[in-house]
Design an enzyme around this catalytic site. Structure first.
Site, PDB file in Angstrom:
ATOM      1  N   LYS A 182       8.965  11.758  -4.853  1.00  0.00           N
ATOM      2  CA  LYS A 182       7.857  11.486  -5.761  1.00  0.00           C
ATOM      3  C   LYS A 182       6.567  11.749  -4.996  1.00  0.00           C
ATOM      4  CE  LYS A 182       5.357   7.986  -6.741  1.00  0.00           C
ATOM      5  NZ  LYS A 182       4.121   8.775  -6.904  1.00  0.00           N
ATOM      6  N   GLU A 258       5.250   5.298   7.392  1.00  0.00           N
ATOM      7  CA  GLU A 258       4.039   5.750   8.098  1.00  0.00           C
ATOM      8  C   GLU A 258       2.861   5.245   7.274  1.00  0.00           C
ATOM      9  OE1 GLU A 258       4.618   9.999   8.664  1.00  0.00           O
ATOM     10  OE2 GLU A 258       6.026   9.611  10.283  1.00  0.00           O
ATOM     11  N   CYS A 292      -5.044   9.544   8.125  1.00  0.00           N
ATOM     12  CA  CYS A 292      -4.675   8.207   8.611  1.00  0.00           C
ATOM     13  C   CYS A 292      -5.040   8.018  10.074  1.00  0.00           C
ATOM     14  CB  CYS A 292      -3.181   7.989   8.401  1.00  0.00           C
ATOM     15  SG  CYS A 292      -2.179   9.228   9.237  1.00  0.00           S
ATOM     16  N   GLU A 394      -9.526  -0.442   6.656  1.00  0.00           N
ATOM     17  CA  GLU A 394      -9.418   1.020   6.519  1.00  0.00           C
ATOM     18  C   GLU A 394     -10.233   1.466   5.299  1.00  0.00           C
ATOM     19  OE1 GLU A 394      -5.739   2.814   5.014  1.00  0.00           O
ATOM     20  OE2 GLU A 394      -5.840   4.277   6.638  1.00  0.00           O
TER      21      GLU A 394
HETATM   22  P1  NAD Z   1      -0.621   4.773  -1.583  1.00  0.00           P
HETATM   23  O1  NAD Z   1       0.127   3.771  -0.821  1.00  0.00           O
HETATM   24  O2  NAD Z   1      -1.547   4.312  -2.634  1.00  0.00           O
HETATM   25  O3  NAD Z   1       0.382   5.778  -2.323  1.00  0.00           O
HETATM   26  C1  NAD Z   1       1.345   6.514  -1.618  1.00  0.00           C
HETATM   27  C2  NAD Z   1       2.505   6.828  -2.547  1.00  0.00           C
HETATM   28  O4  NAD Z   1       3.153   5.620  -2.908  1.00  0.00           O
HETATM   29  C3  NAD Z   1       2.101   7.497  -3.850  1.00  0.00           C
HETATM   30  O5  NAD Z   1       3.061   8.465  -4.177  1.00  0.00           O
HETATM   31  C4  NAD Z   1       2.130   6.336  -4.834  1.00  0.00           C
HETATM   32  O6  NAD Z   1       2.349   6.729  -6.174  1.00  0.00           O
HETATM   33  C5  NAD Z   1       3.304   5.542  -4.310  1.00  0.00           C
HETATM   34  N1  NAD Z   1       3.320   4.133  -4.666  1.00  0.00           N
HETATM   35  C6  NAD Z   1       2.266   3.307  -4.874  1.00  0.00           C
HETATM   36  N2  NAD Z   1       2.709   2.049  -5.142  1.00  0.00           N
HETATM   37  C7  NAD Z   1       4.063   2.086  -5.102  1.00  0.00           C
HETATM   38  C8  NAD Z   1       5.102   1.120  -5.311  1.00  0.00           C
HETATM   39  N3  NAD Z   1       4.817  -0.153  -5.591  1.00  0.00           N
HETATM   40  N4  NAD Z   1       6.389   1.515  -5.186  1.00  0.00           N
HETATM   41  C9  NAD Z   1       6.702   2.792  -4.881  1.00  0.00           C
HETATM   42  N5  NAD Z   1       5.763   3.763  -4.695  1.00  0.00           N
HETATM   43  C10 NAD Z   1       4.459   3.410  -4.796  1.00  0.00           C
HETATM   44  O7  NAD Z   1      -1.354   5.683  -0.509  1.00  0.00           O
HETATM   45  P2  NAD Z   1      -2.359   6.896  -0.766  1.00  0.00           P
HETATM   46  O8  NAD Z   1      -3.618   6.319  -1.318  1.00  0.00           O
HETATM   47  O9  NAD Z   1      -1.657   7.966  -1.502  1.00  0.00           O
HETATM   48  O10 NAD Z   1      -2.613   7.431   0.725  1.00  0.00           O
HETATM   49  C11 NAD Z   1      -3.581   6.908   1.570  1.00  0.00           C
HETATM   50  C12 NAD Z   1      -2.989   5.903   2.530  1.00  0.00           C
HETATM   51  O11 NAD Z   1      -1.900   6.501   3.222  1.00  0.00           O
HETATM   52  C13 NAD Z   1      -3.939   5.442   3.613  1.00  0.00           C
HETATM   53  O12 NAD Z   1      -3.756   4.068   3.832  1.00  0.00           O
HETATM   54  C14 NAD Z   1      -3.488   6.226   4.846  1.00  0.00           C
HETATM   55  O13 NAD Z   1      -3.815   5.633   6.079  1.00  0.00           O
HETATM   56  C15 NAD Z   1      -2.019   6.270   4.620  1.00  0.00           C
HETATM   57  N6  NAD Z   1      -1.412   7.398   5.347  1.00  0.00           N
HETATM   58  C16 NAD Z   1      -0.681   7.141   6.469  1.00  0.00           C
HETATM   59  C17 NAD Z   1      -0.124   8.191   7.196  1.00  0.00           C
HETATM   60  C18 NAD Z   1       0.660   7.963   8.456  1.00  0.00           C
HETATM   61  O14 NAD Z   1       1.267   8.916   8.940  1.00  0.00           O
HETATM   62  N7  NAD Z   1       0.679   6.780   9.017  1.00  0.00           N
HETATM   63  C19 NAD Z   1      -0.326   9.491   6.763  1.00  0.00           C
HETATM   64  C20 NAD Z   1      -1.088   9.716   5.623  1.00  0.00           C
HETATM   65  C21 NAD Z   1      -1.622   8.656   4.908  1.00  0.00           C
HETATM   66  O1  6OD Z   2       1.159  15.632  11.750  1.00  0.00           O
HETATM   67  C1  6OD Z   2       1.998  14.896  11.242  1.00  0.00           C
HETATM   68  O2  6OD Z   2       3.219  15.100  11.357  1.00  0.00           O
HETATM   69  C2  6OD Z   2       1.556  13.719  10.475  1.00  0.00           C
HETATM   70  N1  6OD Z   2       2.528  12.900  10.023  1.00  0.00           N
HETATM   71  C3  6OD Z   2       0.246  13.521  10.246  1.00  0.00           C
HETATM   72  C4  6OD Z   2      -0.296  12.416   9.521  1.00  0.00           C
HETATM   73  C5  6OD Z   2      -1.577  12.416   9.142  1.00  0.00           C
HETATM   74  C6  6OD Z   2      -2.147  11.342   8.405  1.00  0.00           C
HETATM   75  O3  6OD Z   2      -3.007  11.446   7.551  1.00  0.00           O
END
Ligand code: NAD
Ligand code: 6OD
Length: 490
Positions: A182, A258, A292, A394
């Site tokens: 998804k 992640e 992130c 964040e």
């Molecule tokens: P989000 O958590 O709002 O959504 C991520 C995904 O989860 C989407 O597909 C969403 O539809 C789904 N989702 C939301 N609620 C859910 C639930 N209750 N059950 C199942 N699925 C659900 O995140 P976002 O706004 O899309 O992305 C931004 C966030 O992601 C930031 O906090 C960022 O730091 C984090 N992020 C982390 C990494 C990492 O590698 N650590 C990488 C990229 C983004």
């Molecule tokens: O480079 C990657 O493999 C990775 N997971 C990056 C994540 C970026 C976060 O926004």
């Protein structure tokens, strides 16, 4: 001015077929507010059908395929992305508003590279083997074999849609799992295009399934609570990770998470100044701060503090907020109006909390259709205490707070004083200090004199609220496989 103005339909992909839904939602281009896609939302029955198809495919030709054959197929998928590079690029830019420069150099190439890296990794893996002494003197041999985890649910975010989805899809498929993915509701397109590639290169029906929708009471929740999903791999907000953990608990699924970050960037007075300024500007503002790993907290050693703030301000003011398709654009919009409101609320909060606004703090005015988009100004602050919400939470926008520090011990303590633990970036020409400070960071990924420099074989993930588990190279292979020990009495 957009990469492609046609409104496209993004259907679900279940058991090798594109499937419509009676329920649809629109996807808006954040550069100008226009509709770019009609997205077919999977209901509970469609999610169930996708999971059933994935289960059947696990026991079909895919499950019997050798690692070599699967690795070849992963390489064919990578080639398939390369062949349709411009289509993937336009789709990613329209969904996210990412500048051409970024999407063409990072998102789409990494989408293909992820498949190649895990095609190599699965060919290189070995497993444990032990000889056991037994009382009869004949002994026993143990060897472990890898089986797939099973049906893997992939739930991905919107900030690097193809890159982050394939970062999970590729190792999961390399290990012989079948997938229900998804993508974020904000970025349905490249993952749907990938279904076309999967079909073109002959991935068996049911191995790769796409369901569109949202989280709670939608496809995300239907997947995580489904009893026939064997594992969940998720990238997104920490709060969402917590909700998913609860959802999977009754069926005891393994998770790989992640999650979010509030990363520190540390600049010592002995740094290569120009490199540090350029590196930190890239780290803070790249992808409009929606990374992130981005350092939203910058600590600069006092002797160079004023000079550094002035130099970073000049970099921020030199960014080109433009149309994504324009090759001179460095900075696109935020993903949505909703996210723009969230980031702007922190811009207001920073002022209320007593910040000095060094640059930015508002919304740019273009005098054209971009005013309907979700742009915000790149923003820097100084003067906040470590306890300010802007320094603790964040934001996920093109912004950072900059504070001075006096000693190594002080800055290590400040950098670690957070509930997150994803990444850090340290700038110094003192080799010992570089190692020392990088090692002292309570994070999963610590960079010295660089940021977001990736070797895909290395462990990637976060400590504390920033995640559970590690992905990358063997770490991914370990999560996506179920080791089974065989013990043979000789
Ligand atoms: P989000 O958590 O709002 O959504 C991520 C995904 O989860 C989407 O597909 C969403 O539809 C789904 N989702 C939301 N609620 C859910 C639930 N209750 N059950 C199942 N699925 C659900 O995140 P976002 O706004 O899309 O992305 C931004 C966030 O992601 C930031 O906090 C960022 O730091 C984090 N992020 C982390 C990494 C990492 O590698 N650590 C990488 C990229 C983004
Ligand atoms: O480079 C990657 O493999 C990775 N997971 C990056 C994540 C970026 C976060 O926004």
């Amino acid at each position: 001015m957009n990469a492609n103005v046609k409104v496209v339909e993004r259907k679900c992909f279940i058991d090798g077929q594109f499937v419509s839904s009676s329920k649809q939602f629109t996807k808006i281009n954040p550069a100008d507010g226009t509709v770019v896609a009609q997205v077919h939302e999977a209901d509970k029955a469609m999610v169930d059908a996708a999971i059933k198809a994935a289960r059947r495919a696990l026991h079909g030709p895919w499950g019997k395929m050798s690692n070599q054959a699967r690795a070849d197929m992963l390489r064919a998928i990578a080639d398939g992305i390369d062949k349709r590079f411009d289509e993937f690029l336009a789709a990613e830019m329209n969904d996210t508003g990412k500048p051409w420069n970024l999407a063409s150099h990072l998102d789409i190439p990494r989408g293909a590279a992820n498949f190649r890296v895990f095609a190599d990794a699965i060919r290189a893996v070995g497993m444990d083997s032990f000889h056991l002494d037994t009382p009869d003197g004949k002994g026993a041999i143990n060897y472990a074999m890898r089986k797939p985890l099973g049906v893997v649910a992939v739930i991905s975010p919107w900030n690097l849609p193809l890159l982050l989805s394939t970062w999970k899809l590729a190792p999961a498929m390399a290990c012989g799992n079948t997938i229900v993915i998804k993508p974020s509701e904000e970025t349905p397109s490249t993952i749907t295009l990938l279904a076309e590639v999967m079909k073109e290169v002959g991935v068996p029906d049911g191995v790769y399934n796409v369901v569109h929708g949202f989280g709670p009471n939608s496809a995300g929740e239907f997947m995580t609570t489904h009893p026939d999903v064997d594992g969940v791999t998720f990238t997104g907000e920490s709060a969402t990770g917590a909700a998913i953990m609860k959802a999977v608990a009754p069926t005891v699924k393994p998770v790989s998470f992640e999650l979010g970050g509030k990363n520190a960037g540390i600049v010592f007075a002995d740094c290569d100044f120009d490199a540090a300024v350029a590196g930190m500007a890239n780290a803070v503002f790249s992808n409009t701060g929606q990374v992130c790993l981005a350092p939203e907290r910058i600590y600069v050693e006092r002797p160079i503090f004023d000079k550094f703030v002035a130099a970073l301000k000049a970099k921020a003011e030199g960014l080109v907020l433009g149309w994504p398709i324009d090759k001179t654009t460095t900075t696109g919009p935020l993903i949505s109006k909703e996210h723009q409101q969230k980031v702007l609320s922190y811009y207001e909060l920073a002022v209320k909390e007593g910040a000095k606004v060094i640059t930015g703090g508002g919304v740019p005015k273009f005098g054209d259709a971009r005013d309907n988009g979700s742009y915000v100004q790149p923003t820097l602050w100084t003067g906040l205490p470590e306890t300010a919400r802007v320094v603790k939470e964040e934001i996920f926008g093109p912004c950072a707070h900059i504070s001075p520090f006096d000693t190594e011990e002080e800055v290590i303590a400040k950098a670690n004083d957070t509930r997150y633990g994803l990444a850090s970036t340290v700038w110094t020409t003192n080799l010992s200090r570089g190692h020392r400070v990088a090692q002292a960071m309570e994070v999963g990924i610590s960079w010295v004199n660089c940021w977001f420099l990736r070797d895909l074989r290395t462990p990637f993930g976060g400590a504390k609220l920033s995640g559970i588990g590690r992905e990358g190279g063997m770490h991914s292979i370990n999560f996506y496989s179920e080791p089974t020990n065989v013990c043979i009495k000789l």
